[in-house]
Write an enzyme that holds these catalytic residues in place. Structure first.
Site, mmCIF file in Angstrom:
data_model
loop_
_atom_site.group_PDB
_atom_site.id
_atom_site.type_symbol
_atom_site.label_atom_id
_atom_site.label_comp_id
_atom_site.label_asym_id
_atom_site.label_seq_id
_atom_site.Cartn_x
_atom_site.Cartn_y
_atom_site.Cartn_z
ATOM 1 N N GLY A 60 0.791 -1.233 0.000
ATOM 2 C CA GLY A 60 0.000 0.000 0.000
ATOM 3 C C GLY A 60 0.819 1.278 0.000
ATOM 4 O O GLY A 60 0.343 2.320 0.459
ATOM 5 N N SER A 61 2.029 1.221 -0.568
ATOM 6 C CA SER A 61 2.826 2.460 -0.589
ATOM 7 C C SER A 61 2.162 3.509 -1.486
ATOM 8 O O SER A 61 2.221 4.705 -1.205
ATOM 9 C CB SER A 61 4.264 2.186 -1.045
ATOM 10 O OG SER A 61 4.302 1.768 -2.380
ATOM 11 N N LEU A 89 -4.627 -7.742 -6.618
ATOM 12 C CA LEU A 89 -4.193 -8.932 -7.353
ATOM 13 C C LEU A 89 -5.319 -9.832 -7.862
ATOM 14 O O LEU A 89 -5.071 -10.742 -8.646
ATOM 15 C CB LEU A 89 -3.227 -9.751 -6.482
ATOM 16 C CG LEU A 89 -1.892 -9.062 -6.187
ATOM 17 C CD1 LEU A 89 -1.040 -9.901 -5.246
ATOM 18 C CD2 LEU A 89 -1.125 -8.797 -7.483
ATOM 19 N N ILE A 136 -10.880 -8.515 -11.693
ATOM 20 C CA ILE A 136 -12.109 -7.735 -11.511
ATOM 21 C C ILE A 136 -13.230 -8.327 -12.364
ATOM 22 O O ILE A 136 -13.034 -8.595 -13.552
ATOM 23 C CB ILE A 136 -11.856 -6.252 -11.924
ATOM 24 C CG1 ILE A 136 -10.832 -5.612 -10.986
ATOM 25 C CG2 ILE A 136 -13.126 -5.433 -11.950
ATOM 26 C CD1 ILE A 136 -11.325 -5.301 -9.604
ATOM 27 N N ASN A 158 -6.161 1.475 -13.341
ATOM 28 C CA ASN A 158 -5.205 0.550 -12.723
ATOM 29 C C ASN A 158 -3.792 1.098 -12.876
ATOM 30 O O ASN A 158 -3.471 1.763 -13.863
ATOM 31 C CB ASN A 158 -5.301 -0.812 -13.415
ATOM 32 C CG ASN A 158 -4.344 -1.830 -12.835
ATOM 33 O OD1 ASN A 158 -4.214 -1.952 -11.610
ATOM 34 N ND2 ASN A 158 -3.651 -2.567 -13.691
ATOM 35 N N HIS A 160 0.051 -0.087 -13.253
ATOM 36 C CA HIS A 160 0.797 -1.300 -13.607
ATOM 37 C C HIS A 160 2.292 -0.988 -13.693
ATOM 38 O O HIS A 160 2.683 0.019 -14.292
ATOM 39 C CB HIS A 160 0.293 -1.853 -14.950
ATOM 40 C CG HIS A 160 0.911 -3.168 -15.286
ATOM 41 N ND1 HIS A 160 0.449 -4.356 -14.755
ATOM 42 C CD2 HIS A 160 1.987 -3.479 -16.043
ATOM 43 C CE1 HIS A 160 1.209 -5.344 -15.197
ATOM 44 N NE2 HIS A 160 2.153 -4.840 -15.981
ATOM 45 N N ASP A 163 -5.113 -5.793 -18.141
ATOM 46 C CA ASP A 163 -4.062 -4.809 -18.482
ATOM 47 C C ASP A 163 -4.174 -4.277 -19.914
ATOM 48 O O ASP A 163 -3.167 -4.017 -20.579
ATOM 49 C CB ASP A 163 -2.655 -5.417 -18.286
ATOM 50 C CG ASP A 163 -2.392 -5.794 -16.834
ATOM 51 O OD1 ASP A 163 -2.940 -5.121 -15.945
ATOM 52 O OD2 ASP A 163 -1.651 -6.754 -16.598
ATOM 53 N N GLU A 213 5.943 5.361 -9.825
ATOM 54 C CA GLU A 213 4.511 5.171 -9.567
ATOM 55 C C GLU A 213 3.989 6.209 -8.591
ATOM 56 O O GLU A 213 2.856 6.673 -8.715
ATOM 57 C CB GLU A 213 4.261 3.779 -8.998
ATOM 58 C CG GLU A 213 4.430 2.677 -10.009
ATOM 59 C CD GLU A 213 4.111 1.309 -9.451
ATOM 60 O OE1 GLU A 213 3.766 0.434 -10.227
ATOM 61 O OE2 GLU A 213 4.228 1.114 -8.216
HETATM 62 C C1 GRF Z 1 2.739 -1.542 -7.694
HETATM 63 O O1 GRF Z 1 3.967 -1.849 -8.262
HETATM 64 C C2 GRF Z 1 1.657 -1.521 -8.754
HETATM 65 O O2 GRF Z 1 2.101 -1.132 -10.008
HETATM 66 C C3 GRF Z 1 1.250 -2.949 -8.813
HETATM 67 O O3 GRF Z 1 1.323 -3.396 -7.489
HETATM 68 C C4 GRF Z 1 2.277 -2.621 -6.760
HETATM 69 C C5 GRF Z 1 1.615 -2.096 -5.533
HETATM 70 O O4 GRF Z 1 2.534 -1.499 -4.659
HETATM 71 N N1 GRF Z 1 -0.022 -3.109 -9.463
HETATM 72 P P1 GRF Z 1 2.051 -0.886 -3.264
HETATM 73 O O5 GRF Z 1 1.204 -1.948 -2.589
HETATM 74 O O6 GRF Z 1 1.245 0.342 -3.576
HETATM 75 O O7 GRF Z 1 3.291 -0.587 -2.503
#
Ligand code: GRF
Length: 188
Positions: free
Chosen positions: A11-12, A84, A87, A101, A103, A144, A173
């Protein structure tokens, strides 16, 4: 915008959004609910920020209960941030153009089944790519495969490992996710 964030892991990215809302660099947006398909640290982050959470049972057919909760919380948009589970097509249809999403690759490369976590970065390195990055796209019934909204690139160094590339992409991200939410907000 009343956002539902779907998560499965650390969840970063969720944390970056929580912080941006708190610091007012992201305005007009409220995280209405965080939905997880397993017990994960992202849920803890949400609870610490006093955000309503819901944990679904990914072994069940969870579409109807989630649909009910999204309506009850009057959610207007959905963000998949490291979610993960697949959907349900009905969610993709109901939320068409309102569900995005994040990715960890430059789609359409390295997307689809099995392309998550370190596997994505391993594949990028094995194929000797000299760049990688992250993508924000609309979610459709095809994994995707929705319209690409934003991408940001990074260099893949000669001594890159899946772990080091994952870290680089994560940093990208964290910028991209805020831009993606702003774009989604501006579109509606
Ligand atoms: C990210 O790399 C995102 O692209 C992928 O899952 C990861 C989630 O990272 N779908 P976090 O849980 O937000 O740290």
């Amino acid at each position: 915008m009343k956002l539902a964030v779907f998560v499965s892991g650390n969840g970063s990215n969720l944390q970056v959004i929580i912080d941006a809302i708190k610091e007012r660099s992201l305005t007009g947006i409220n995280i209405e609910i965080v939905i997880a398909d397993r017990n994960c640290f992202a849920l803890e982050r949400a609870k610490q920020a006093n955000i309503f959470t819901y944990q679904l049972d990914r072994r069940s057919d969870w579409y109807q209960e989630v649909d009910f909760i999204l309506k009850k919380r009057e959610v207007t948009h959905i963000l998949l941030a490291g979610f993960l589970s697949v959907i349900h097509p009905a969610i993709c249809m109901t939320w068409k153009n309102k569900i995005i999403n994040l990715h960890p690759s430059l789609l359409p490369k390295y997307g689809g089944k099995g392309m998550y976590g370190l596997s994505v970065h391993q594949a990028v390195i094995l194929n000797h790519e000299n760049e990688s990055g992250a993508t924000i796209h609309h979610v459709t019934e095809q994994l995707d495969d929705g319209k690409i909204l934003l991408q940001k690139k990074c260099k893949v160094d000669l001594d890159e490992t899946p772990e080091s590339l994952q870290q680089k992409v994560h940093l990208i991200e964290h910028d991209l996710i805020i831009e993606g939410i702003k774009l989604l907000y501006a579109e509606t």
